[in-house]
Write a protein that holds these residues in place. Structure first.
Motif, PDB file in Angstrom:
ATOM      1  N   ASP A 101       0.866  -1.173   0.000  1.00 51.26           N
ATOM      2  CA  ASP A 101       0.000   0.000   0.000  1.00 51.26           C
ATOM      3  C   ASP A 101       0.905   1.225   0.000  1.00 51.26           C
ATOM      4  OD1 ASP A 101      -2.321   1.488   0.078  1.00 51.26           O
ATOM      5  OD2 ASP A 101      -2.660   1.234   2.226  1.00 51.26           O
ATOM      6  N   GLY A 102       0.442   2.335  -0.573  1.00 54.94           N
ATOM      7  CA  GLY A 102       1.244   3.555  -0.556  1.00 54.94           C
ATOM      8  C   GLY A 102       2.561   3.373  -1.285  1.00 54.94           C
ATOM      9  N   VAL A 119       0.812  -8.239  -4.112  1.00 51.60           N
ATOM     10  CA  VAL A 119      -0.560  -7.739  -4.238  1.00 51.60           C
ATOM     11  C   VAL A 119      -0.517  -6.281  -3.809  1.00 51.60           C
ATOM     12  CG1 VAL A 119      -2.959  -8.017  -3.518  1.00 51.60           C
ATOM     13  CG2 VAL A 119      -1.489 -10.025  -3.707  1.00 51.60           C
ATOM     14  N   ALA A 120      -1.083  -5.391  -4.613  1.00 52.87           N
ATOM     15  CA  ALA A 120      -0.966  -3.957  -4.346  1.00 52.87           C
ATOM     16  C   ALA A 120      -2.333  -3.311  -4.255  1.00 52.87           C
ATOM     17  CB  ALA A 120      -0.155  -3.274  -5.446  1.00 52.87           C
ATOM     18  N   SER A 121      -2.409  -2.248  -3.475  1.00 52.21           N
ATOM     19  CA  SER A 121      -3.615  -1.428  -3.465  1.00 52.21           C
ATOM     20  C   SER A 121      -3.599  -0.508  -4.679  1.00 52.21           C
ATOM     21  CB  SER A 121      -3.687  -0.590  -2.181  1.00 52.21           C
ATOM     22  OG  SER A 121      -2.810   0.525  -2.267  1.00 52.21           O
ATOM     23  N   ALA A 181      -7.606  -0.377  -1.370  1.00 54.13           N
ATOM     24  CA  ALA A 181      -6.815  -0.355  -0.131  1.00 54.13           C
ATOM     25  C   ALA A 181      -7.523  -1.102   0.987  1.00 54.13           C
ATOM     26  CB  ALA A 181      -6.544   1.092   0.283  1.00 54.13           C
ATOM     27  N   ASP A 182      -8.839  -0.994   1.041  1.00 59.78           N
ATOM     28  CA  ASP A 182      -9.603  -1.670   2.092  1.00 59.78           C
ATOM     29  C   ASP A 182      -9.535  -3.190   1.970  1.00 59.78           C
ATOM     30  OD1 ASP A 182     -10.343   0.756   3.143  1.00 59.78           O
ATOM     31  OD2 ASP A 182     -12.302   0.804   2.158  1.00 59.78           O
ATOM     32  N   ALA A 183      -9.355  -3.688   0.738  1.00 60.73           N
ATOM     33  CA  ALA A 183      -9.354  -5.134   0.502  1.00 60.73           C
ATOM     34  C   ALA A 183      -7.952  -5.736   0.495  1.00 60.73           C
ATOM     35  CB  ALA A 183     -10.039  -5.441  -0.830  1.00 60.73           C
TER      36      ALA A 183
END
Length: 262
Positions: A101-102, A119-121, A181-183
């Motif tokens: 993330d980010g 795995v990326a947001s 991002a939530d997942a």
């Protein structure tokens, strides 16, 4: 520095330095190495998720620790110490999923590439920023990146030090999936939980052989493949899997469907 949780055979290592976007300080690197080695000795851990705290994965090396005069021998010694998490991850013979993330910049990007899958947001950003401050890519990027996307693409990303969105990283083959991002953490855990159901010995041998793909010729790989298959085919895991097949029962290992957690 590193937060560790274990649930259903899946360990999660979280880089915990959000004030500096989880920069890899010497203390952080030492803690990361220790955490990986501890998990290696824990037979109950069947898969690993690597992530960062505070909405970012890792901003790379701690630039503040690079300031001040130093001779080349001292830097070489410091680099040897900083590379220990890299070798610890490379030899971790269980599935490793990086949940990004980010920002994943510099050595943070390199660290993500050490995982089996990324795995990326959709708000993740990747950059091999080394050239921006006159540095050479480290943490294994010169090994992993060309193998994933080819030498010419690797040159472009390294020489330009440009930023990639999560979607472009996926298009290049650096990211397996992009989710909200939530997942993100649920999806990374889902991959890890599914892969934890694989044969530990079968996975370890497969991962080891894949790492040797570009160093061995076909004959050597076929020989190593036969030796590994002899071990796998006589294992209790394969006997049980064959029995399940005969009984028309679902296999213990099933790949998670695309988009289930998104």
């Amino acid at each position: 520095m590193i937060n560790t949780t274990i649930e259903n055979g899946v360990a999660t290592l979280t880089l915990a330095g959000p004030g500096r976007k989880n920069a890899l300080s010497p203390e952080m690197l030492e803690a990361l190495t220790g955490s990986i080695e501890t998990l290696r000795r824990d037979a109950s851990v069947r898969a690993l998720v690597l992530t960062g705290e505070g909405g970012d994965f890792c901003s790379g090396g701690d630039v503040s620790s690079m300031q001040g005069p130093s001779d080349a021998a001292a830097v070489r010694q410091r680099m040897a110490a900083s590379q220990r998490p890299c070798t610890a991850l490379a030899s971790f013979e269980r599935p490793v999923i990086a949940a990004v993330d980010g920002v994943a910049f510099g050595a943070g990007f390199s660290l993500a590439l050490m995982a089996d899958f990324v795995v990326a947001s959709d708000r993740a950003r990747f950059c091999l920023a080394f050239a921006r401050i006159g540095l050479v890519p480290d943490f294994g990027a010169l090994h992993t990146l060309p193998r994933m996307i080819g030498v010419q693409r690797a040159r472009e990303l390294i020489y330009s030090a440009r930023e990639l969105s999560a979607c472009e990283a996926q298009e290049l083959g650096l990211v397996l999936e992009v989710v909200s991002a939530d997942a993100l953490h649920a999806r990374a855990y889902e991959f890890a939980r599914a892969m934890a159901a694989q044969s530990p010995d079968g996975f370890a041998m497969t991962k080891r052989l894949l790492a040797q793909t570009f160093e061995r010729d076909l004959g050597a790989l076929l020989d190593a493949e036969a030796a590994a298959q002899a071990i796998a085919l006589t294992s209790p895991y394969v006997r049980e899997a064959a029995a399940r097949f005969v009984r028309k029962e679902p296999p213990a290992f099933r790949w998670p469907q695309r988009g289930k957690s998104d």
